[in-house]
Design a protein around this motif. Structure first.
Motif, PDB file in Angstrom:
ATOM      1  N   ILE A 286       0.841  -1.204   0.000  1.00  0.00           N
ATOM      2  CA  ILE A 286       0.000   0.000   0.000  1.00  0.00           C
ATOM      3  C   ILE A 286       0.873   1.250   0.000  1.00  0.00           C
ATOM      4  CG2 ILE A 286      -1.703   1.320   1.313  1.00  0.00           C
ATOM      5  CD1 ILE A 286      -2.762  -1.336   2.377  1.00  0.00           C
ATOM      6  N   ALA A 287       1.904   1.251   0.861  1.00  0.00           N
ATOM      7  CA  ALA A 287       2.748   2.445   0.957  1.00  0.00           C
ATOM      8  C   ALA A 287       3.472   2.704  -0.359  1.00  0.00           C
ATOM      9  CB  ALA A 287       3.749   2.274   2.100  1.00  0.00           C
ATOM     10  N   LEU A 288       3.948   1.629  -1.001  1.00  0.00           N
ATOM     11  CA  LEU A 288       4.654   1.800  -2.272  1.00  0.00           C
ATOM     12  C   LEU A 288       3.715   2.329  -3.343  1.00  0.00           C
ATOM     13  CD1 LEU A 288       6.928  -1.344  -2.425  1.00  0.00           C
ATOM     14  CD2 LEU A 288       7.663   1.032  -2.453  1.00  0.00           C
ATOM     15  N   ASN A 290       1.025   4.057  -2.878  1.00  0.00           N
ATOM     16  CA  ASN A 290       0.733   5.460  -2.578  1.00  0.00           C
ATOM     17  C   ASN A 290       1.858   6.368  -3.049  1.00  0.00           C
ATOM     18  OD1 ASN A 290      -1.709   4.963  -1.459  1.00  0.00           O
ATOM     19  ND2 ASN A 290      -0.971   4.890   0.645  1.00  0.00           N
ATOM     20  N   ARG A 291       3.096   5.889  -2.851  1.00  0.00           N
ATOM     21  CA  ARG A 291       4.221   6.720  -3.267  1.00  0.00           C
ATOM     22  C   ARG A 291       4.218   6.901  -4.784  1.00  0.00           C
ATOM     23  NH1 ARG A 291      10.194   5.333  -1.339  1.00  0.00           N
ATOM     24  NH2 ARG A 291      10.052   3.686  -2.882  1.00  0.00           N
ATOM     25  N   LYS A 293       1.650   6.773  -6.733  1.00  0.00           N
ATOM     26  CA  LYS A 293       0.562   7.686  -7.058  1.00  0.00           C
ATOM     27  C   LYS A 293       1.030   9.127  -6.929  1.00  0.00           C
ATOM     28  CE  LYS A 293      -3.488   5.329  -5.486  1.00  0.00           C
ATOM     29  NZ  LYS A 293      -4.327   5.239  -4.292  1.00  0.00           N
ATOM     30  N   ARG A 294       1.697   9.394  -5.835  1.00  0.00           N
ATOM     31  CA  ARG A 294       2.158  10.756  -5.604  1.00  0.00           C
ATOM     32  C   ARG A 294       3.176  11.174  -6.657  1.00  0.00           C
ATOM     33  NH1 ARG A 294       3.352  13.652  -1.733  1.00  0.00           N
ATOM     34  NH2 ARG A 294       5.490  12.958  -1.597  1.00  0.00           N
TER      35      ARG A 294
END
Lengths: 304, 438
Positions: A286-288, A290-291, A293-294
């Motif tokens: 999830i964190a990857l 999200n990154r 996406k940003r």
């Protein structure tokens, strides 16, 4: 690069988890399985005359190996007496007198119950409390103990005691003279010196049969109950008495071992260490994402 | 001061270190340290009221069980930023991680004060002594791991400083250890400083790429040990009051630490904005305030559902000490979260402050109830902390506040108010009104 490091992390975690789980499943041996070959004691309160020879012998024999000191009473200027008021960091066993109504008096002896599924062994984080596989003796190793006192929280009988007043304190509790009298003479000091046969030492199965025989032979003398037969999964220290046990300070306890309940929950959460590893993997993904996406939004990656 | 132009999101606080609060907390810390020394010289019994019936007192109930929950701000904010991808909360993260780091390190430290044979603690690193059935084993390993993870998570602020400052301390150190180099002979010094700068510049982006795996670890570890702090008491069904002993203890402790984490971030931000005379970060805080009541609602539902399912509801209205403490805990949490369900309160610093305090007190009381108040070892046992025992806890908390006060003046930790002016321009409305009226 990223994926490999994630995989490595997962592998590492998985390996640690497997290592953790390969450890001994401790108290959870399956509900209701009682090993009657383990060593134990039967204390018959109706035979006890309160001479306290057992207390004296216990301290004499275990004083050095167990770090026990004599406890002085406030009146005792000449240091002649050992006068413990309760089990303590200096006293492993204690005789008390219960004065009930209608002259129903009874002596009662307190010491470690040597549970079949001991809570103290289940909670000790560094394996300082152990249960011997063959003899069933619950023993304590001060060289491993960190002094966290979780065993005291866990014990339903409040048996383990701590040496509060010392700089290098240890936990104190009965080990059936495992390192002293039992090794030399084949039985614990208290059972050896008891003049009235109130303390019988032997295998749990034999003791249980003996206890039931005494109740049958002398119905009026006893409460029709062997304390320790079912309490918290069974204990190796058994009791007979003529007065209801809760009055003698032996609490009413459920038949399920607390360790079984807590370990069931703990093992459900951490079964195969799957849940934490899965959680970690999921969070990483999830964190990857999200990154990414940003980054695709064109926002500049900032630190952290 | 030029270094901060580069790291715009966070700034160092420029104000003197030796203030009145500094001396106040220093004095409290020193009193605490005095009693800690006394505890090691004369034994635990000499300073505390702990007994064989109450072997765990406030050092465990407050410093470890409650202190680590209060220190869950970093955990709670990290979930928001990295997992729910709410980057607008990023400005809060450094101060949250810093307080978490302090909270956990000092919880670890107070454990070393509390345990009787700390010299044997190396046993946690010996696989032959591991005892995975023990919830405490897990709590200990996870807390140690989490401290390391948090130190790594805090690296960026250190790296910022390393990258951009002139490293005067390094220059001084070089002169100190090489007296042959006079201040004029600067070539070596300059190359060293440049080397440090370029090394950090090389390391920092690499570090940022792997940081996300550390952050994820920093989410798994608290999830594990916060739930295990609840599991610790599973073993005592006969000693813990039935209002609190349940198989759901791990779940309740986990959710509890989350809403306490958000509440402490709100409280911290409001207090430090007030004391340092900075603008309130109302925009960010209202977002956090929005999450709290939902978490608390889930928590309360589990709590009540469990009581009904175990058929213990009658105990709630029994009117004894235990039902009173249960009701107090319940009212604080239900009240705080009900107030926060109304959105107009999210933007008022006063309401934010009041509700955050309620959630923290209620959450902390729950943990106290489980570890101390609801713990009934049997008749004849009594416990109330001694003065020395209290002062050790107070001293440890003071060290925490002291460290925070000092570090925000050395490192860029707090959000940069100028950076967020566009969103966080809201002045505390009620305070402003009051000023206008006066």
């Amino acid at each position: 690069m990223r994926t490999t490091s994630r995989r490595q992390f997962l592998k590492l975690l998985g390996a640690t988890g497997a290592g953790l789980l390969a450890g001994r499943p401790c108290a959870a041996r399956g509900a209701g399985t009682v090993n009657n070959d383990e060593l134990g004691m039967l204390y018959d309160a109706t035979r006890c005359v309160g001479c306290k020879a057992c207390m004296a012998a216990c301290k004499r024999v275990n004083r050095d190996s167990g770090g026990l000191a004599y406890e002085r009473a406030p009146f005792d200027q000449d240091k002649l007496w050992d006068a413990p008021a309760d089990l303590s960091g200096n006293t492993r066993t204690l005789i008390k007198l219960y004065k009930g109504p209608q002259n129903r008096w009874s002596y009662i002896k307190y010491s470690c119950m040597h549970c079949q599924e001991p809570s103290c062994v289940s909670v000790c984080p560094v394996s300082a409390m152990t249960k011997d596989k063959a003899t069933g003796i619950v023993d304590y190793d001060k060289n491993k103990c960190i002094g966290c006192r979780y065993c005291q929280i866990a014990c339903p009988f409040s048996i383990p005691r701590f040496q509060w007043e010392r700089k290098a304190p240890q936990i104190v509790k009965c080990d059936l003279c495992r390192n002293t009298n039992l090794r030399g003479k084949g039985l614990p000091a208290c059972a050896e010196v008891c003049p009235t046969g109130a303390i019988t030492f032997g295998r749990r199965g034999d003791l249980l049969r003996d206890a039931r025989g005494r109740i049958e032979a002398n119905g009026g003398r006893y409460v029709n109950y062997v304390y320790g037969e079912h309490e918290v999964g069974g204990t190796n220290h058994l009791y007979l008495a003529g007065v209801p046990f809760p009055r003698l300070g032996l609490p009413r306890l459920p038949a399920e071992a607390p360790a079984e309940f807590s370990e069931r929950i703990q093992h459900t959460i951490y079964k195969g260490f799957i849940a934490p590893v899965a959680l970690y993997g999921m969070l990483c993904i999830i964190a990857l994402r999200n990154r990414k996406k940003r980054e695709s939004k064109g926002i500049q990656e900032e630190e952290e | 001061m030029r270094e901060h132009e580069h790291s715009k999101e966070f700034v160092r606080v420029h104000s003197p270190i030796l203030t009145k609060p500094f001396y106040f907390f220093l004095a409290l810390s020193l009193v605490g340290v005095y009693f800690i020394i006394l505890r090691f010289v004369r034994g635990i019994g000499a300073v505390s009221n702990l007994s064989d019936g109450y072997p765990w007192g406030i050092w465990i109930a407050y410093d470890v069980a409650t202190g680590t929950a209060i220190a869950c701000g970093g955990y709670a904010v990290a979930i928001l930023v990295y997992i729910r991808n709410r980057w607008q909360y990023h400005p809060l993260i450094r101060s949250a991680i810093l307080t978490s780091l302090f909270g956990y390190c000092l919880a670890g430290f107070s454990v070393m004060v509390d345990i009787g044979r700390p010299w044997n603690a190396y046993g946690f690193f010996m696989p032959s002594r591991w005892q995975p059935n023990s919830a405490m084993f897990e709590v200990a390993l996870c807390i140690m791991g989490y401290c390391v993870v948090q130190i790594i998570e805090f690296f960026p602020s250190l790296l910022c400083v390393l990258e951009h400052s002139k490293l005067k301390w390094l220059q001084k150190a070089i002169y100190h250890f090489h007296p042959r180099h006079t201040p004029q002979d600067e070539a070596l010094v300059r190359t060293t400083v440049e080397w440090v700068h370029s090394a950090t510049a090389w390391f920092h982006p690499k570090f940022n790429t792997i940081l996300i795996f550390i952050v994820a670890l920093g989410l798994v570890l608290p999830t594990m040990h916060q739930s295990s702090l609840g599991s610790l008491m599973l073993i005592a069904p006969t000693k813990l009051h039935p209002l609190w002993h349940t198989g759901f203890l791990p779940l309740l402790f986990l959710i509890n630490c989350m809403y306490m984490g958000y509440a402490i971030v709100i409280l911290e931000s409001l207090v430090s904005s007030y004391l340092l005379k900075r603008e309130y970060e109302v925009e960010e805080l209202s977002g956090l305030a929005h999450i709290i009541p939902w978490l608390a609602a889930v928590w309360l539902a589990v709590r009540l559902g469990d009581l009904i399912q175990r058929d213990q509801v009658a105990l709630v209205f029994k009117g004894d000490k235990y039902s009173l403490f249960f009701l107090l805990e319940f009212l604080l949490l239900a009240g705080g979260s009900l107030l926060l369900f109304e959105s107009k309160r999210w933007r008022s610093p006063r309401w934010l402050f009041a509700t955050a305090v309620m959630m923290l007190l209620g959450g902390a009381l729950y943990r106290f109830n489980v570890y101390l108040i609801g713990f009934i070892p049997g008749t004849g046992w009594r416990y109330f902390p001694s003065f020395a025992e209290l002062m050790i806890s107070v001293g440890i908390v003071s060290i925490e506040i002291l460290g925070y006060q000092v570090l925000i003046k050395f490192l860029p930790v707090l959000p940069n108010p100028h950076m967020h002016r566009d969103i966080a321009h809201v002045k505390p409305p009620k305070a402003a009104e009051a000023v206008a009226r006066a």
